[in-house]
Design a protein around this motif. Structure first.
Motif, PDB file in Angstrom:
ATOM      1  N   GLY A   1       5.864  12.557  15.541  1.00 46.60           N
ATOM      2  CA  GLY A   1       5.755  13.789  16.325  1.00 46.60           C
ATOM      3  C   GLY A   1       4.874  14.826  15.648  1.00 46.60           C
ATOM      4  N   LEU A   2       5.331  15.363  14.511  1.00 45.68           N
ATOM      5  CA  LEU A   2       4.555  16.367  13.780  1.00 45.68           C
ATOM      6  C   LEU A   2       3.257  15.776  13.236  1.00 45.68           C
ATOM      7  N   GLY A   3       3.287  14.483  12.887  1.00 48.61           N
ATOM      8  CA  GLY A   3       2.088  13.848  12.342  1.00 48.61           C
ATOM      9  C   GLY A   3       0.906  13.884  13.287  1.00 48.61           C
ATOM     10  N   HIS A   4       1.170  13.975  14.591  1.00 45.11           N
ATOM     11  CA  HIS A   4       0.085  14.068  15.570  1.00 45.11           C
ATOM     12  C   HIS A   4      -0.745  15.329  15.348  1.00 45.11           C
ATOM     13  N   PHE A   5      -0.103  16.404  14.874  1.00 42.93           N
ATOM     14  CA  PHE A   5      -0.793  17.668  14.642  1.00 42.93           C
ATOM     15  C   PHE A   5      -1.298  17.792  13.208  1.00 42.93           C
ATOM     16  N   VAL A   6      -0.635  17.106  12.269  1.00 45.04           N
ATOM     17  CA  VAL A   6      -1.033  17.188  10.863  1.00 45.04           C
ATOM     18  C   VAL A   6      -2.331  16.434  10.618  1.00 45.04           C
ATOM     19  N   GLY A   7      -2.450  15.262  11.217  1.00 46.31           N
ATOM     20  CA  GLY A   7      -3.642  14.443  11.012  1.00 46.31           C
ATOM     21  C   GLY A   7      -3.576  13.660   9.717  1.00 46.31           C
ATOM     22  N   LYS A   8      -4.701  13.505   9.041  1.00 45.89           N
ATOM     23  CA  LYS A   8      -4.772  12.717   7.812  1.00 45.89           C
ATOM     24  C   LYS A   8      -4.367  13.566   6.605  1.00 45.89           C
ATOM     25  N   VAL A   9      -3.732  12.874   5.628  1.00 44.82           N
ATOM     26  CA  VAL A   9      -3.358  13.527   4.369  1.00 44.82           C
ATOM     27  C   VAL A   9      -3.824  12.634   3.228  1.00 44.82           C
ATOM     28  N   PRO A  10      -4.045  13.191   2.026  1.00 49.35           N
ATOM     29  CA  PRO A  10      -4.473  12.359   0.900  1.00 49.35           C
ATOM     30  C   PRO A  10      -3.341  11.483   0.380  1.00 49.35           C
ATOM     31  N   GLY A  11      -3.639  10.192   0.164  1.00 50.04           N
ATOM     32  CA  GLY A  11      -2.671   9.267  -0.390  1.00 50.04           C
ATOM     33  C   GLY A  11      -2.667   9.297  -1.905  1.00 50.04           C
ATOM     34  N   PRO A  12      -1.903   8.399  -2.560  1.00 50.25           N
ATOM     35  CA  PRO A  12      -1.810   8.395  -4.023  1.00 50.25           C
ATOM     36  C   PRO A  12      -3.153   8.179  -4.726  1.00 50.25           C
ATOM     37  N   ASN A  13      -4.047   7.403  -4.105  1.00 55.59           N
ATOM     38  CA  ASN A  13      -5.350   7.149  -4.736  1.00 55.59           C
ATOM     39  C   ASN A  13      -6.457   8.071  -4.221  1.00 55.59           C
ATOM     40  N   GLY A  14      -6.068   9.096  -3.451  1.00 51.49           N
ATOM     41  CA  GLY A  14      -7.036  10.069  -2.951  1.00 51.49           C
ATOM     42  C   GLY A  14      -7.601   9.767  -1.593  1.00 51.49           C
ATOM     43  N   SER A  15      -7.439   8.552  -1.090  1.00 51.13           N
ATOM     44  CA  SER A  15      -7.955   8.213   0.236  1.00 51.13           C
ATOM     45  C   SER A  15      -7.073   8.838   1.313  1.00 51.13           C
ATOM     46  N   LEU A  16      -7.682   9.105   2.467  1.00 50.90           N
ATOM     47  CA  LEU A  16      -6.950   9.731   3.558  1.00 50.90           C
ATOM     48  C   LEU A  16      -6.156   8.690   4.346  1.00 50.90           C
ATOM     49  N   ILE A  17      -4.917   9.003   4.634  1.00 44.30           N
ATOM     50  CA  ILE A  17      -4.037   8.121   5.398  1.00 44.30           C
ATOM     51  C   ILE A  17      -3.322   8.950   6.446  1.00 44.30           C
ATOM     52  N   SER A  18      -2.729   8.272   7.413  1.00 41.40           N
ATOM     53  CA  SER A  18      -1.977   8.992   8.436  1.00 41.40           C
ATOM     54  C   SER A  18      -0.717   9.597   7.828  1.00 41.40           C
ATOM     55  N   TYR A  19      -0.239  10.662   8.464  1.00 39.87           N
ATOM     56  CA  TYR A  19       0.963  11.331   7.956  1.00 39.87           C
ATOM     57  C   TYR A  19       2.162  10.390   8.014  1.00 39.87           C
ATOM     58  N   SER A  20       2.234   9.548   9.037  1.00 43.71           N
ATOM     59  CA  SER A  20       3.332   8.584   9.142  1.00 43.71           C
ATOM     60  C   SER A  20       3.322   7.622   7.966  1.00 43.71           C
ATOM     61  N   SER A  21       2.130   7.157   7.591  1.00 40.73           N
ATOM     62  CA  SER A  21       2.020   6.239   6.457  1.00 40.73           C
ATOM     63  C   SER A  21       2.396   6.928   5.148  1.00 40.73           C
ATOM     64  N   PHE A  22       2.170   8.242   5.080  1.00 43.18           N
ATOM     65  CA  PHE A  22       2.492   8.988   3.868  1.00 43.18           C
ATOM     66  C   PHE A  22       3.997   9.138   3.683  1.00 43.18           C
ATOM     67  N   ILE A  23       4.723   9.480   4.751  1.00 45.65           N
ATOM     68  CA  ILE A  23       6.152   9.745   4.593  1.00 45.65           C
ATOM     69  C   ILE A  23       7.014   8.492   4.711  1.00 45.65           C
ATOM     70  N   ALA A  24       6.495   7.411   5.299  1.00 48.95           N
ATOM     71  CA  ALA A  24       7.309   6.202   5.487  1.00 48.95           C
ATOM     72  C   ALA A  24       7.859   5.652   4.170  1.00 48.95           C
ATOM     73  N   PRO A  25       7.054   5.510   3.094  1.00 46.04           N
ATOM     74  CA  PRO A  25       7.622   5.015   1.834  1.00 46.04           C
ATOM     75  C   PRO A  25       8.695   5.937   1.263  1.00 46.04           C
ATOM     76  N   ALA A  26       8.506   7.253   1.419  1.00 40.61           N
ATOM     77  CA  ALA A  26       9.505   8.201   0.924  1.00 40.61           C
ATOM     78  C   ALA A  26      10.810   8.060   1.693  1.00 40.61           C
ATOM     79  N   LEU A  27      10.714   7.846   2.987  1.00 41.28           N
ATOM     80  CA  LEU A  27      11.924   7.687   3.790  1.00 41.28           C
ATOM     81  C   LEU A  27      12.589   6.343   3.522  1.00 41.28           C
ATOM     82  N   LEU A  28      11.809   5.334   3.158  1.00 45.89           N
ATOM     83  CA  LEU A  28      12.393   4.059   2.762  1.00 45.89           C
ATOM     84  C   LEU A  28      13.189   4.232   1.468  1.00 45.89           C
TER      85      LEU A  28
END
Length: 257
Positions: A44-71
């Motif tokens: 939901g919110l990720g649709h408005f956030v867009g891309k965020v920097p991942g651990p290696n600096g590359s841009l990833i979707s917000y869903s991909s960023f928070i999914a490991p944390a929620l796991l």
């Protein structure tokens, strides 16, 4: 813990399994909280956030960023939620008084309950990993190590949760546990990169167990593993061993006094 004690501890694990096999919905109740966060925040919110920097600096979707944390959070929840069960068995059901009439001793009680809490955390990890994989949020073959990592996270928080339960005097004391768990969930780089915090806050966050669990899980699922992940894993192993040690001592003191 001696090898002779492990089969005895397994009997308590089996007892918990027999009790919960007809009430399996209780086991998975804590799985839905991080799942709802994933759908509401990540999609939901990720649709408005867009891309965020991942651990290696590359841009990833917000869903991909928070999914490991929620796991990682799902594995933590599975382990922590069983702490209230240990408190109830000890203070009200007096289950362990009956257990001590058998060859099972206090140390085996601590190991058996910690093992069950760990198993519950693993179940949450399996269910949540299957969900994020179906949503296409796994970006690396290293994600095959996510389940062993969920087991490690469960071990860390299971020992701490059972140990904490032995210090509880009333149900109101569990508010203190929530007072620690909720801020840790919100601020352990779960929803935002660590870089958004001031430097002093970053140091504090790096010392929290859920941050180390999140950093390890995120590195595996996004394929950005480095030497720092050894620090994350060591932190969780040491935390679990210390928690198990404290739990064993406390259970021994409470049940034999």
């Amino acid at each position: 813990m001696t090898a002779i004690a492990l089969p005895r501890a397994a009997t308590l694990f089996e007892r918990n399994y027999m009790v919960h096999r007809r009430m399996w919905i209780i086991i998975f109740s804590g799985f839905f909280e991080p799942l709802f966060y994933l759908f509401s925040m990540g999609i939901g919110l990720g649709h408005f956030v867009g891309k965020v920097p991942g651990p290696n600096g590359s841009l990833i979707s917000y869903s991909s960023f928070i999914a490991p944390a929620l796991l990682a959070t799902a594995a933590m929840n599975g382990a922590i939620y069983d702490a209230s069960s240990v408190f109830w068995k000890m203070k009200y059901a007096k289950l362990y008084d009956a257990v001590l009439a058998t060859p099972v001793g206090p140390a085996e009680v601590a190991v058996g309950e910690t093992s069950w809490a760990l198993f519950r955390g693993l179940l949450y990890g399996i269910a949540f990993l299957g969900t994020v994989a179906a949503l296409g949020l796994v970006h690396s073959a290293l994600a095959v190590f996510a389940l062993p990592t969920a087991l490690l996270i469960g071990f860390a928080f299971a020992g701490a949760g059972v140990a904490a339960a032995t210090f509880m005097r009333t149900w109101q004391d569990f508010e203190l546990l929530n007072l620690v768990q909720l801020p840790m969930f919100l601020f352990s780089a779960t929803f935002y990169p660590l870089s958004v915090y001031p430097h002093a806050i970053q140091i504090i966050v790096r010392c929290t167990p859920l941050y180390n669990a999140t950093a390890l899980m995120r590195a595996l699922m996004l394929g950005a593993v480095g030497p720092y992940q050894l620090v994350n894993a060591t932190y969780l192993v040491v935390m679990g061993l210390i928690g198990l040690r404290i739990a064993s001592r406390r259970v021994d003191k409470l049940l034999l006094n």
